[in-house]
Design a protein around this motif. Structure first.
Motif, mmCIF file in Angstrom:
data_model
loop_
_atom_site.group_PDB
_atom_site.id
_atom_site.type_symbol
_atom_site.label_atom_id
_atom_site.label_comp_id
_atom_site.label_asym_id
_atom_site.label_seq_id
_atom_site.Cartn_x
_atom_site.Cartn_y
_atom_site.Cartn_z
ATOM 1 N N MET A 166 0.820 -1.211 0.000
ATOM 2 C CA MET A 166 0.000 0.000 0.000
ATOM 3 C C MET A 166 0.858 1.266 0.000
ATOM 4 S SD MET A 166 -3.067 -0.894 -0.313
ATOM 5 C CE MET A 166 -4.216 -2.233 -0.013
ATOM 6 N N ILE A 171 -0.789 4.744 -0.343
ATOM 7 C CA ILE A 171 -1.909 4.455 0.554
ATOM 8 C C ILE A 171 -1.375 4.031 1.916
ATOM 9 C CG2 ILE A 171 -3.896 2.945 0.973
ATOM 10 C CD1 ILE A 171 -4.279 2.750 -2.047
ATOM 11 N N PRO A 199 -10.775 -3.944 0.349
ATOM 12 C CA PRO A 199 -11.130 -2.717 1.069
ATOM 13 C C PRO A 199 -12.313 -2.894 2.020
ATOM 14 C CG PRO A 199 -10.686 -2.226 -1.238
ATOM 15 C CD PRO A 199 -10.723 -3.724 -1.110
ATOM 16 N N LEU A 204 -8.040 2.056 4.531
ATOM 17 C CA LEU A 204 -7.016 2.546 3.615
ATOM 18 C C LEU A 204 -7.201 4.043 3.415
ATOM 19 C CD1 LEU A 204 -7.474 -0.310 0.967
ATOM 20 C CD2 LEU A 204 -5.789 -0.244 2.811
ATOM 21 N N ASP A 206 -5.501 7.672 1.748
ATOM 22 C CA ASP A 206 -4.492 8.279 0.883
ATOM 23 C C ASP A 206 -3.448 8.970 1.760
ATOM 24 O OD1 ASP A 206 -3.589 10.985 -0.631
ATOM 25 O OD2 ASP A 206 -3.889 9.360 -2.076
ATOM 26 N N ASP A 214 -11.900 2.965 1.586
ATOM 27 C CA ASP A 214 -12.333 1.687 2.151
ATOM 28 C C ASP A 214 -13.810 1.754 2.496
ATOM 29 O OD1 ASP A 214 -12.615 2.703 5.010
ATOM 30 O OD2 ASP A 214 -10.525 3.189 4.596
ATOM 31 N N TYR A 229 -13.062 1.967 -4.222
ATOM 32 C CA TYR A 229 -12.449 0.663 -4.456
ATOM 33 C C TYR A 229 -11.763 0.624 -5.819
ATOM 34 C CZ TYR A 229 -14.947 -1.359 -0.414
ATOM 35 O OH TYR A 229 -15.413 -1.667 0.843
ATOM 36 N N VAL A 232 -8.324 2.132 -5.558
ATOM 37 C CA VAL A 232 -7.348 1.197 -4.997
ATOM 38 C C VAL A 232 -6.887 0.207 -6.058
ATOM 39 C CG1 VAL A 232 -6.962 -0.618 -3.273
ATOM 40 C CG2 VAL A 232 -8.302 1.407 -2.659
#
Length: 253
Positions: A166, A171, A199, A204, A206, A214, A229, A232
């Motif tokens: 991530m 993330i 997610p 999660l 940024d 999420d 989502y 991501v």
């Protein structure tokens, strides 16, 4: 793949009898739930995204030697998995304060914890999935002390892997939960990561903006869940970078 006997239906997935002994077909639904299913909706495309993202993470774990129940993706909504005995616990790993731990301890959301904290909750929606100490887990026979030691080791490795993946795409992994299953081969038993990693089961944010990517988007009415989502998936390369998020996302194999 033709539909087979339904084994189990949960809030976000359905399990069907697999094509071979010891296998199941896991189908990802578009249903979104929060607060132990008190809040519900159907988010078009969510199941497709979670199937593809869970495949990405499970394959990554398999590749670094963390065993999972995942065998292969069948189609856009289904994957073939090993049948396993699910330990009735949710294993929660927290890197930053958010959600229930912030409410319980009065810690501001986003505060980095002194070290990753691992918690266990008993899987029972009717009870609200209560937190349980290790003493309860061993006393009630849900897992042995050796199982718990192995589960903690697995959870730490999953955290290291997910945090790195991530961070590489901008993330921050706030927290996540996993389930652990037992697979038997004769007298030999091993623990594997089961259920899903998506997610739905992670927080999660940024790194630069703090934007949530999420299920809190759904829980707190912060915007379009599919867009979150999809973002991501796009960052991880699950979707082409030139695709505009849509209600029916186009994914690549």
């Amino acid at each position: 793949m033709a539909r087979r006997k339904k084994i189990y239906e949960g809030k976000a997935k359905i399990l069907y009898e697999g094509p071979e002994p010891g296998t199941l077909v896991q189908y990802f639904k578009d249903d979104a739930t929060a607060f132990n299913a008190e809040k519900k909706d159907v988010i078009e495309g969510k199941g497709v995204l979670n199937n593809r993202l869970s495949e990405y993470f499970m394959l990554g774990l398999n590749n670094i030697g963390v065993p999972t129940h995942f065998l292969r993706r069948i189609n856009m909504r289904e994957q073939l998995i090993r049948s396993c005995e699910i330990i009735p616990l949710e294993v929660i790993v927290r890197n930053f304060a958010a959600g229930s731990i912030s409410k319980r301890l009065g810690i501001e959301e986003g505060t980095q914890l002194p070290r990753p904290i691992i918690e266990f909750s008993y899987k029972d929606d009717s009870l609200g999935d209560p937190l349980v100490p290790e003493e309860y887990i061993t006393a009630f026979g849900w897992a042995s002390q050796q199982d718990l030691d192995d589960i903690v080791s697995i959870a730490i490795r999953v955290n290291d892997y997910l945090s790195g993946v991530m961070y590489g795409v901008g993330i921050k992994l706030i927290d996540f939960k996993i389930e652990i299953g037992r697979i038997y081969d004769g007298d030999f038993m091993r623990l594997v990561v089961a259920d899903e990693i998506s997610p739905d089961s992670c927080r999660l944010w940024d790194i630069k903006t703090g934007e949530k990517l999420d299920k809190d988007v759904f829980r707190r009415d912060l915007g379009n869940l599919t867009d979150a989502y999809t973002e991501v998936a796009r960052r991880l390369g699950v979707m082409p970078s030139n695709v505009t998020p849509a209600t029916k996302p186009t994914l690549i194999n």
